[in-house]
Design an enzyme around this catalytic site. Structure first.
Site, PDB file in Angstrom:
ATOM      1  N   HIS A  15       1.885   4.653  -2.843  1.00  0.00           N
ATOM      2  CA  HIS A  15       2.026   6.102  -2.631  1.00  0.00           C
ATOM      3  C   HIS A  15       3.438   6.563  -2.986  1.00  0.00           C
ATOM      4  O   HIS A  15       3.627   7.575  -3.676  1.00  0.00           O
ATOM      5  CB  HIS A  15       1.744   6.449  -1.161  1.00  0.00           C
ATOM      6  CG  HIS A  15       0.331   6.252  -0.735  1.00  0.00           C
ATOM      7  ND1 HIS A  15      -0.746   6.755  -1.437  1.00  0.00           N
ATOM      8  CD2 HIS A  15      -0.191   5.605   0.348  1.00  0.00           C
ATOM      9  CE1 HIS A  15      -1.862   6.441  -0.799  1.00  0.00           C
ATOM     10  NE2 HIS A  15      -1.551   5.748   0.276  1.00  0.00           N
TER      11      HIS A  15
ATOM     12  N   HIS B  53       0.830  -1.217   0.000  1.00  0.00           N
ATOM     13  CA  HIS B  53       0.000   0.000   0.000  1.00  0.00           C
ATOM     14  C   HIS B  53       0.862   1.265   0.000  1.00  0.00           C
ATOM     15  O   HIS B  53       0.663   2.160  -0.842  1.00  0.00           O
ATOM     16  CB  HIS B  53      -0.910  -0.011   1.229  1.00  0.00           C
ATOM     17  CG  HIS B  53      -1.810   1.179   1.323  1.00  0.00           C
ATOM     18  ND1 HIS B  53      -3.079   1.212   0.803  1.00  0.00           N
ATOM     19  CD2 HIS B  53      -1.612   2.404   1.883  1.00  0.00           C
ATOM     20  CE1 HIS B  53      -3.630   2.384   1.031  1.00  0.00           C
ATOM     21  NE2 HIS B  53      -2.759   3.136   1.693  1.00  0.00           N
ATOM     22  N   GLU B  54       1.794   1.322   0.925  1.00  0.00           N
ATOM     23  CA  GLU B  54       2.620   2.524   1.021  1.00  0.00           C
ATOM     24  C   GLU B  54       3.574   2.657  -0.162  1.00  0.00           C
ATOM     25  O   GLU B  54       3.903   3.778  -0.573  1.00  0.00           O
ATOM     26  CB  GLU B  54       3.405   2.514   2.337  1.00  0.00           C
ATOM     27  CG  GLU B  54       2.547   2.512   3.586  1.00  0.00           C
ATOM     28  CD  GLU B  54       1.571   3.682   3.639  1.00  0.00           C
ATOM     29  OE1 GLU B  54       1.849   4.740   3.035  1.00  0.00           O
ATOM     30  OE2 GLU B  54       0.509   3.533   4.277  1.00  0.00           O
TER      31      GLU B  54
END
Length: 460
Positions: free
Chosen positions: A25, A21-22
């Site tokens: 980003h 997920h990170e």
């Protein structure tokens, strides 16, 4: 050992999902020219920390492994050490200085990464092959949807189609059947199930009215009367002093029938016993190849799960269901991976919407304890089960983060969409107010999920 397995599986699962997920980003932020200051796995005090000489990014593994974050350069933040804002030469690389399209892309990249991970994982499972229960029905309970549709038990479901027309979709396993019926249930569709029986192939029209029991924790397939059958039920153990021991049941006995009803599923057998507390029942068993009848009376016991008095015979059961090896080619696996990810995402959104309007129970929310429990169980079942579990939680994480709740990615996306439409950014004052409201929502949801976890833990 089971507890250790659950902890390790949980840490691995959360670690993988947070990093993916990170990293979504992080990678898009770098592509958009934004300066990334820190990539942290976990919250709280850093346990491990190092700085990349090439990028200048600080990589951190923190003490609380229940999330993570990517910190980007932002001129609205003041350096706590110097008390100054960012240097003027770094201003073009600040996140808040990017146009709205880039900010939307950076924020959306995290949930999108989770969906992509789920597609890859599901595709790998489909391509590698998985052993699943066959789509054979057990005899449905009276007055259930399956019974009203005409099923008697023993039918093998081979395909499904909409009653109004359209393509016919083959059914290859019980999991396949479950997802198809779930999809029809949410859309309130009439479907036609084609099944093979001992004397031919027949169509069974089924009207799936939807899952409207807001407080039921029973599996929806059981509620509709669809339970896997065709298996062999074996006595695995007998409690001392129980009704089973008094009747002479012994480990290794195969249960064939109860009061003349064919036994091929543990769930239906247990439900029948529960409903006959204090009433004699006759079991037809197979012992060493010989058939015999045994009469016993289920003891009246308190069921902690329902708070009711139910019948129990005091025997541990082993249920061996017929299985099928499901495997697909690379292209078909990818298509199915995309479809399964989409179906679960839509199901999650619909279920969340039903919880908001009161059509589904808040008991459906789960927290870290339940996740850890299922992580351990899936890990013990094998790689395919654990990978499927990872994909499912990855989708849940992606959907949750896209909800329009401030402090989540979806809340930030809502700000940027408003800015894109109106041409004006949401004021800092309003963002602060909404952030506080969003934090209250997240805390409330977390408390409900934790309460559900503890309730399940105490109950079982």
């Amino acid at each position: 050992m089971n507890f250790l397995t659950e902890i390790v599986a949980f840490v691995v699962a959360i670690g993988v999902l947070v990093v993916v997920h990170e990293f979504g980003h992080y990678s898009v932020a770098r592509m958009c020219g934004v300066k990334v200051l820190r990539f942290s796995v976990g919250f709280g005090k850093p346990l491990v920390r190092w700085v990349s000489k090439k990028t200048g990014v600080e990589w951190t593994i923190a003490a609380l492994p229940l999330g993570g974050y990517v910190k980007m350069l932002d001129e609205r933040e003041i350096d706590p050490e110097s008390g100054q804002s960012i240097p003027p030469e770094d201003l073009p690389r600040a996140f808040n200085q990017q146009n709205v399209a880039k900010r939307i892309a950076i924020v959306a990249a995290g949930p999108i990464a989770n969906f992509l991970l789920a597609i890859v994982l599901f595709s790998a499972v489909f391509a590698g092959g998985v052993t699943e229960p066959s789509a054979i029905l057990s005899a449905p309970a009276p007055d259930t949807l399956a019974a009203r549709a005409g099923f008697e038990g023993g039918e093998t479901i081979v395909s499904i189609r909409d009653a109004s027309g359209g393509d016919t979709h083959p059914i290859r396993s019980w999991s396949d059947l479950r997802w198809k019926i779930l999809d029809a249930s949410f859309d309130h569709r009439r479907i036609v199930l084609t099944a093979k029986t001992h004397d031919g192939t027949y169509d069974f029209p089924v009207s799936v009215a939807g899952i409207n029991d807001a407080d039921s924790e029973q599996d929806f397939m059981d509620t509709l009367g669809f339970t896997p059958g065709g298996g062999t039920l074996t006595v695995a153990g007998v409690e001392a002093g129980s009704a089973a021991q008094k009747a002479g049941l012994a480990p290794g006995d195969k249960l064939r029938a109860i009061d003349g009803r064919t036994v091929d599923n543990a769930t239906s057998f247990i439900d029948y016993v529960k409903a006959h507390a204090g009433k004699p029942v006759t079991l037809t068993i197979d012992r060493a190849g010989k058939t015999r009848s045994v009469t016993l009376t289920p003891d009246l016991k308190h069921d902690a799960a329902t708070g009711k008095e139910v019948g129990r015979i005091g025997a541990a059961l082993g249920n061996q269901l017929p299985t099928v090896q499901v495997r697909y080619g690379p292209i078909e696996s990818l298509r199915l991976g995309v479809n399964r990810t989409w179906d679960i995402s839509m199901y999650s959104l619909r279920m969340f919407g039903r919880m908001i309007v009161g059509e589904a129970s808040l008991k459906n929310l789960s927290g870290p304890v339940t996740i850890a429990d299922y992580a351990g169980k899936s890990a013990r079942l094998g790689p395919a089960a654990f990978v499927s579990f990872l994909a499912l939680v990855s989708i849940s994480l992606g959907v949750l983060n896209l909800l329009p709740i401030p402090v989540l990615d979806g809340g930030h996306l809502l700000y940027y969409l408003v800015e894109a439409v109106t041409g004006k950014a949401v004021s800092d004052r309003w963002q602060l107010v909404l952030q506080r409201a969003g934090l209250v929502c997240i805390v409330a949801l977390s408390m409900i999920a934790l309460f559900n976890d503890l309730a399940r833990l105490i109950r079982f």
